[in-house]
Design a protein around this motif. Structure first.
Motif, mmCIF file in Angstrom:
data_model
loop_
_atom_site.group_PDB
_atom_site.id
_atom_site.type_symbol
_atom_site.label_atom_id
_atom_site.label_comp_id
_atom_site.label_asym_id
_atom_site.label_seq_id
_atom_site.Cartn_x
_atom_site.Cartn_y
_atom_site.Cartn_z
ATOM 1 N N ALA A 45 0.849 -1.196 0.000
ATOM 2 C CA ALA A 45 0.000 0.000 0.000
ATOM 3 C C ALA A 45 0.885 1.248 0.000
ATOM 4 O O ALA A 45 1.964 1.257 0.591
ATOM 5 N N ASP A 46 0.440 2.280 -0.669
ATOM 6 C CA ASP A 46 1.210 3.517 -0.810
ATOM 7 C C ASP A 46 1.035 4.403 0.424
ATOM 8 O O ASP A 46 -0.077 4.854 0.707
ATOM 9 N N PRO A 47 2.125 4.680 1.180
ATOM 10 C CA PRO A 47 1.998 5.527 2.369
ATOM 11 C C PRO A 47 1.690 6.987 2.040
ATOM 12 O O PRO A 47 1.313 7.759 2.908
ATOM 13 N N ASN A 48 1.818 7.367 0.760
ATOM 14 C CA ASN A 48 1.524 8.732 0.323
ATOM 15 C C ASN A 48 0.213 8.804 -0.468
ATOM 16 O O ASN A 48 -0.010 9.758 -1.205
ATOM 17 N N PHE A 49 -0.641 7.809 -0.299
ATOM 18 C CA PHE A 49 -1.920 7.770 -1.015
ATOM 19 C C PHE A 49 -2.735 9.024 -0.718
ATOM 20 O O PHE A 49 -2.876 9.443 0.428
ATOM 21 N N TYR A 50 -3.263 9.637 -1.766
ATOM 22 C CA TYR A 50 -4.091 10.829 -1.647
ATOM 23 C C TYR A 50 -5.515 10.462 -2.050
ATOM 24 O O TYR A 50 -5.759 10.033 -3.177
ATOM 25 N N HIS A 51 -6.442 10.614 -1.137
ATOM 26 C CA HIS A 51 -7.841 10.291 -1.392
ATOM 27 C C HIS A 51 -8.487 11.507 -2.063
ATOM 28 O O HIS A 51 -8.730 12.528 -1.413
ATOM 29 N N CYS A 56 -7.529 14.536 1.051
ATOM 30 C CA CYS A 56 -6.454 14.444 2.044
ATOM 31 C C CYS A 56 -5.655 13.156 1.853
ATOM 32 O O CYS A 56 -6.095 12.233 1.176
ATOM 33 N N CYS A 57 -4.475 13.146 2.448
ATOM 34 C CA CYS A 57 -3.629 11.959 2.384
ATOM 35 C C CYS A 57 -3.738 11.191 3.696
ATOM 36 O O CYS A 57 -4.410 11.607 4.634
ATOM 37 N N LEU A 58 -3.052 10.080 3.753
ATOM 38 C CA LEU A 58 -3.123 9.207 4.925
ATOM 39 C C LEU A 58 -2.641 9.890 6.192
ATOM 40 O O LEU A 58 -3.228 9.720 7.264
ATOM 41 N N LEU A 59 -1.563 10.663 6.089
ATOM 42 C CA LEU A 59 -1.043 11.350 7.274
ATOM 43 C C LEU A 59 -2.057 12.334 7.840
ATOM 44 O O LEU A 59 -2.189 12.466 9.054
ATOM 45 N N HIS A 60 -2.766 13.033 6.967
ATOM 46 C CA HIS A 60 -3.792 13.967 7.434
ATOM 47 C C HIS A 60 -4.885 13.221 8.194
ATOM 48 O O HIS A 60 -5.320 13.654 9.257
ATOM 49 N N THR A 61 -5.305 12.093 7.645
ATOM 50 C CA THR A 61 -6.369 11.313 8.263
ATOM 51 C C THR A 61 -5.953 10.798 9.631
ATOM 52 O O THR A 61 -6.706 10.903 10.604
#
Length: 99
Positions: A45-51, A56-61
């Motif tokens: 899975a991509d740790p920099n995935f942008y939804h 937002c990206c995973l870190l934001h979530t």
């Protein structure tokens, strides 16, 4: 014991887990279930995935949910902490506002 040792590339033909794992990871990071996130990251899975729909990206979530362990895990796997989302905030903005 080595379930998390192999990190399959997203374009690796031996990656037989099917589908993109990143949206699943996006659902996992706001929870405290690190094992699921670790498993998805180890499977590629991509740790920099942008939804795109949520902007937002995973870190934001993870940061917005107060999941500091998830944030740390994502950074270890290569997530970029300076990424901004649709409202020009970084994940640090969320963690700073929670204190």
């Amino acid at each position: 014991m080595l379930a998390y040792a192999h990190r399959a590339a997203r374009d690796d033909p031996t990656n037989t887990y099917g589908g993109d794992l990143s949206p699943q990871l996006h659902s996992s990071v706001p929870t405290s279930n690190l094992e699921t996130s670790l498993r998805l990251l180890s499977l590629g899975a991509d740790p920099n995935f942008y939804h795109k729909e949520k902007g937002c990206c995973l870190l934001h979530t993870a940061a917005r949910a107060g999941q500091t362990s998830q944030v740390e895990l994502l950074i270890v796997y290569g997530a970029h902490p300076g990424t901004t989302h649709s409202q020009s905030n970084t994940p640090v903005h969320y963690t700073a506002s929670m204190k």
